[in-house]
Structures are given as structure tokens and as C-alpha cells.
Design a protein around this motif. Structure first.
Motif, PDB file in Angstrom:
ATOM      1  N   GLU A   7      38.346  40.633  19.958  1.00 17.34           N
ATOM      2  CA  GLU A   7      37.763  39.650  20.875  1.00 17.34           C
ATOM      3  C   GLU A   7      38.257  39.839  22.312  1.00 17.34           C
ATOM      4  OE1 GLU A   7      38.331  35.712  19.344  1.00 17.34           O
ATOM      5  OE2 GLU A   7      37.228  36.161  17.495  1.00 17.34           O
ATOM      6  N   ARG A   8      39.513  40.241  22.471  1.00 10.26           N
ATOM      7  CA  ARG A   8      40.053  40.453  23.813  1.00 10.26           C
ATOM      8  C   ARG A   8      39.307  41.586  24.516  1.00 10.26           C
ATOM      9  NH1 ARG A   8      42.936  43.926  26.363  1.00 10.26           N
ATOM     10  NH2 ARG A   8      43.548  45.110  24.528  1.00 10.26           N
ATOM     11  N   LEU A   9      39.086  42.697  23.825  1.00 12.05           N
ATOM     12  CA  LEU A   9      38.364  43.830  24.409  1.00 12.05           C
ATOM     13  C   LEU A   9      36.909  43.458  24.692  1.00 12.05           C
ATOM     14  CD1 LEU A   9      38.643  46.782  25.288  1.00 12.05           C
ATOM     15  CD2 LEU A   9      38.008  47.450  22.953  1.00 12.05           C
ATOM     16  N   GLN A  10      36.330  42.683  23.802  1.00 10.25           N
ATOM     17  CA  GLN A  10      34.953  42.220  23.981  1.00 10.25           C
ATOM     18  C   GLN A  10      34.847  41.350  25.244  1.00 10.25           C
ATOM     19  OE1 GLN A  10      33.592  39.842  20.704  1.00 10.25           O
ATOM     20  NE2 GLN A  10      31.487  39.756  21.447  1.00 10.25           N
ATOM     21  N   ALA A  11      35.777  40.414  25.399  1.00  8.92           N
ATOM     22  CA  ALA A  11      35.773  39.529  26.568  1.00  8.92           C
ATOM     23  C   ALA A  11      36.033  40.316  27.849  1.00  8.92           C
ATOM     24  CB  ALA A  11      36.819  38.434  26.398  1.00  8.92           C
ATOM     25  N   GLU A  12      36.954  41.271  27.765  1.00  7.51           N
ATOM     26  CA  GLU A  12      37.248  42.117  28.920  1.00  7.51           C
ATOM     27  C   GLU A  12      35.997  42.881  29.357  1.00  7.51           C
ATOM     28  OE1 GLU A  12      40.221  45.627  29.079  1.00  7.51           O
ATOM     29  OE2 GLU A  12      41.404  43.857  28.487  1.00  7.51           O
ATOM     30  N   GLY A  13      35.253  43.379  28.387  1.00  5.30           N
ATOM     31  CA  GLY A  13      34.018  44.106  28.676  1.00  5.30           C
ATOM     32  C   GLY A  13      32.967  43.229  29.322  1.00  5.30           C
ATOM     33  N   LYS A  14      32.807  42.020  28.798  1.00  2.74           N
ATOM     34  CA  LYS A  14      31.838  41.084  29.385  1.00  2.74           C
ATOM     35  C   LYS A  14      32.198  40.779  30.838  1.00  2.74           C
ATOM     36  CE  LYS A  14      30.146  38.584  25.356  1.00  2.74           C
ATOM     37  NZ  LYS A  14      30.036  37.286  24.691  1.00  2.74           N
ATOM     38  N   LEU A  15      33.488  40.573  31.071  1.00  6.24           N
ATOM     39  CA  LEU A  15      33.947  40.257  32.424  1.00  6.24           C
ATOM     40  C   LEU A  15      33.697  41.427  33.374  1.00  6.24           C
ATOM     41  CD1 LEU A  15      35.415  38.266  34.303  1.00  6.24           C
ATOM     42  CD2 LEU A  15      37.552  39.336  33.597  1.00  6.24           C
ATOM     43  N   GLN A  16      34.023  42.641  32.931  1.00  4.90           N
ATOM     44  CA  GLN A  16      33.835  43.814  33.785  1.00  4.90           C
ATOM     45  C   GLN A  16      32.352  44.068  34.034  1.00  4.90           C
ATOM     46  OE1 GLN A  16      35.991  47.285  32.527  1.00  4.90           O
ATOM     47  NE2 GLN A  16      35.535  48.399  34.393  1.00  4.90           N
TER      48      GLN A  16
END
Length: 98
Positions: free
Chosen positions: A29-38
Motif C-alpha cells: 500500500e505504501r508503494l501504491q500510495a507513493e505512485g499515486k502521489l508521484q
């Protein structure tokens, strides 16, 4: 802050999509959220770059038109041609950034 860049924006969108997809596949989930933000950051930067380019196009178009009119009134034909080219450049910038 640096001026907005289409190439940086596209890079952020691409990397963000890769991170988000990888996060989805791995259940991270952290990587997923990081991707959405970027990705969102890249989209915002692309919008800012488009607005900046459009405004610069308007400035060139208006400046060229006004200076061209002054040159026409004063009989300065060499400047008139250059100013018409600047106005056309502005029109092209606006079209590219629309």
C-alpha cells in the motif's frame, strides 16, 4: 521553484504509474500510495507547463501584433516582418499548449 517541465512531468507520471502498479501487484500500500502521489504531481506539473506555455504564446502574439502595427505605421517594413513572425510564433505556442 524551477519552471514547470513537460519532460519531468511525463517522467513523474510514468514512474508514478509503475510504482502504483507494482504496489497493487505486490500488495504494498505504501508503494501504491507513493505512485499515486508521484503521478498526481506529474499531472499537476504538466498542467502548469501547458499554462505557462500558453501564456508565453499570448505574450508573443500580442507583442508581435502591437510592434507590427507600430512598424507598419512608421513604415519600418523590416521590423514589420519580424514582428509578424513573432505574432505567428505566439499563435503556434498557444495552439501547442491548448
Amino acid at each position: 521553484m524551477d519552471s514547470p517541465s513537460r519532460s519531468n512531468a511525463k517522467k513523474d507520471q510514468f514512474v508514478g504509474n509503475v510504482k502504483e502498479t507494482t504496489g497493487n501487484v505486490l500488495g504494498n500500500e505504501r508503494l501504491q500510495a507513493e505512485g499515486k502521489l508521484q503521478n498526481g504531481s506529474g499531472q499537476a506539473e504538466e498542467t502548469a507547463a501547458n499554462i505557462s506555455g500558453y501564456v508565453q504564446g499570448v505574450v508573443n502574439q500580442v507583442s508581435g501584433a502591437v510592434q507590427g502595427a507600430v512598424s507598419a505605421l512608421t513604415g519600418n517594413t523590416s521590423s514589420e516582418v519580424s514582428n509578424k513572425a513573432q505574432a505567428k510564433k505566439g499563435e503556434a505556442q498557444k495552439a501547442f499548449n491548448s
